[in-house]
Design a protein around this motif. Structure first.
Motif, short mmCIF file in Angstrom:
data_model
loop_
_atom_site.label_atom_id
_atom_site.label_comp_id
_atom_site.label_asym_id
_atom_site.label_seq_id
_atom_site.Cartn_x
_atom_site.Cartn_y
_atom_site.Cartn_z
N GLU A 8 0.82 -1.21 0.00
CA GLU A 8 0.00 0.00 0.00
C GLU A 8 0.86 1.27 0.00
O GLU A 8 0.48 2.28 -0.59
N GLU A 9 2.01 1.21 0.66
CA GLU A 9 2.86 2.39 0.81
C GLU A 9 4.04 2.40 -0.15
O GLU A 9 4.92 3.26 -0.06
N GLY A 10 4.10 1.41 -1.05
CA GLY A 10 5.17 1.38 -2.03
C GLY A 10 6.51 0.93 -1.47
O GLY A 10 7.57 1.23 -2.05
N LEU A 11 6.50 0.19 -0.35
CA LEU A 11 7.73 -0.34 0.22
C LEU A 11 8.04 -1.70 -0.40
O LEU A 11 7.13 -2.41 -0.84
N PRO A 12 9.30 -2.08 -0.47
CA PRO A 12 9.62 -3.42 -0.99
C PRO A 12 9.04 -4.49 -0.07
O PRO A 12 9.11 -4.37 1.16
N HIS A 44 10.37 7.55 4.98
CA HIS A 44 9.03 7.05 4.66
C HIS A 44 8.80 5.70 5.30
O HIS A 44 7.73 5.44 5.88
N ASN A 45 9.78 4.81 5.20
CA ASN A 45 9.66 3.50 5.84
C ASN A 45 9.46 3.66 7.34
O ASN A 45 8.63 2.96 7.95
N ALA A 46 10.22 4.56 7.95
CA ALA A 46 10.12 4.77 9.40
C ALA A 46 8.72 5.25 9.78
O ALA A 46 8.17 4.82 10.81
N ALA A 47 8.12 6.12 8.97
CA ALA A 47 6.77 6.62 9.26
C ALA A 47 5.75 5.49 9.16
O ALA A 47 4.85 5.37 10.01
N VAL A 48 5.87 4.64 8.15
CA VAL A 48 4.98 3.49 8.02
C VAL A 48 5.16 2.56 9.20
O VAL A 48 4.19 2.06 9.79
N ALA A 49 6.42 2.33 9.57
CA ALA A 49 6.71 1.44 10.70
C ALA A 49 6.07 1.95 11.98
O ALA A 49 5.46 1.18 12.75
N ARG A 50 6.18 3.24 12.23
CA ARG A 50 5.61 3.80 13.47
C ARG A 50 4.09 3.61 13.51
O ARG A 50 3.52 3.31 14.56
N ARG A 51 3.42 3.78 12.36
CA ARG A 51 1.97 3.56 12.33
C ARG A 51 1.63 2.10 12.62
O ARG A 51 0.67 1.80 13.34
N VAL A 107 16.68 -5.11 22.71
CA VAL A 107 16.87 -5.67 21.37
C VAL A 107 17.26 -4.55 20.42
O VAL A 107 16.66 -3.47 20.45
N LEU A 108 18.24 -4.82 19.58
CA LEU A 108 18.64 -3.91 18.53
C LEU A 108 18.28 -4.53 17.19
O LEU A 108 18.65 -5.68 16.91
N GLU A 109 17.56 -3.77 16.38
CA GLU A 109 17.20 -4.22 15.03
C GLU A 109 17.77 -3.22 14.04
O GLU A 109 17.56 -2.02 14.17
N ILE A 110 18.49 -3.73 13.05
CA ILE A 110 19.07 -2.86 12.02
C ILE A 110 18.31 -3.14 10.72
O ILE A 110 18.50 -4.19 10.09
N GLY A 111 17.41 -2.24 10.36
CA GLY A 111 16.54 -2.41 9.22
C GLY A 111 15.11 -2.65 9.68
O GLY A 111 14.71 -3.77 9.97
N THR A 112 14.31 -1.57 9.75
CA THR A 112 12.95 -1.67 10.29
C THR A 112 11.94 -2.05 9.22
O THR A 112 11.03 -2.85 9.47
N LEU A 113 12.05 -1.45 8.04
CA LEU A 113 11.09 -1.58 6.95
C LEU A 113 9.70 -1.22 7.49
O LEU A 113 9.51 -0.14 8.02
N GLY A 114 8.71 -2.12 7.41
CA GLY A 114 7.37 -1.81 7.88
C GLY A 114 7.09 -2.29 9.29
O GLY A 114 5.95 -2.28 9.73
N ARG A 167 7.23 0.35 23.39
CA ARG A 167 8.41 -0.48 23.61
C ARG A 167 9.46 -0.32 22.52
O ARG A 167 10.51 -0.96 22.58
N VAL A 168 9.16 0.48 21.50
CA VAL A 168 10.04 0.56 20.33
C VAL A 168 10.45 2.00 20.07
O VAL A 168 9.60 2.90 20.03
N GLU A 169 11.73 2.18 19.85
CA GLU A 169 12.24 3.47 19.39
C GLU A 169 12.79 3.28 17.98
O GLU A 169 13.73 2.51 17.78
N VAL A 170 12.17 3.92 17.01
CA VAL A 170 12.65 3.86 15.63
C VAL A 170 13.58 5.06 15.42
O VAL A 170 13.14 6.21 15.49
#
Length: 226
Positions: free
Chosen positions: A41-45, A101-108, A69-76, A118-121
């Protein structure tokens, strides 16, 4: 000409097996499904981890009693949701995403899943953001799923920001079998460099597993910081 055995790992068969295992072991979840749908929907891979791999991350976090936990690469945030749900109430995921843009989608998606607290992007390239995390509490689990060209950078920071006993998971280490090639491009070169680092760097003990699922033929490396 020899005919394929009916149980040879051809795509149709491994898709059927993946569907069976997923439907058997992974309950439907509206928030996770919405996270996946948001990519198109948001044009992300559409390169989020498969559901079985998401639950593996979740269980690894629970098995190790992870609190940070550390995550490198949030995407959606599909894998982020799995990880965040594994943590105690005071637990925290720090997830790094290079694309705003990916970060904004992820936060939603994190808000929808009820785990945003619990998550800081953190937005920015991993190599730029990771140094700012130095000096904080060590991370108990690190999931690396970003640009493969930087795998050795991310692994170095995983060890520096972790502690003895930290679990490190690296995604996409088989690349449809191209990992055995020495001239398959920068991404494969990055994967091979990362695997060589896991072999040679005394901070790690590691193994790797091939996977066949709805994402195709790939694999993960799992390491322990020693």
């Amino acid at each position: 000409m020899a005919h394929p055995h009916p149980y040879d790992p051809v795509p149709a068969r491994w898709d059927d097996v993946d569907d069976y295992l997923t439907s058997t072991l992974i309950a439907h979840d509206d928030a996770l499904a919405a996270s996946i749908a948001s990519l198109a929907e948001e044009g992300l891979p559409e390169i989020e981890v498969a559901p079985l791999s998401g639950k593996l991350l979740h269980l690894l976090a629970r098995m190790t009693g992870a609190r940070r936990v550390l995550e490198i690469g949030t995407l959606g945030a599909y894998s982020t949701i799995w990880l965040a749900r594994a943590l105690p109430a005071e637990g925290r995921v720090v997830s790094i995403e290079a694309e705003p843009h990916n970060a904004a989608v992820a936060r939603r998606n994190l808000e929808r899943a009820g785990v945003a607290e619990r998550v800081e992007v953190r937005e920015g390239r991993g190599a730029d953001v990771l140094p700012a995390l130095e000096g904080g509490e060590p991370f108990d689990l690190v999931f690396i799923d970003a640009d493969k060209e930087s795998n050795i950078v991310y692994l170095d920071w995983a060890a520096r920001l972790g502690r003895p006993g930290t679990v490190v998971v690296v995604d996409n280490v088989v690349r449809s079998g191209h990992v055995v090639e020495t001239d398959a491009g920068a991404q494969v070169d990055g994967v091979r460099a990362g695997l060589a680092m896991l072999r040679d760097d005394p901070r790690f003990e590691a193994t790797a597993l091939q996977t066949l699922d709805r994402k195709g033929w790939d694999g993960i490396a799992i390491a322990l910081v020693v």
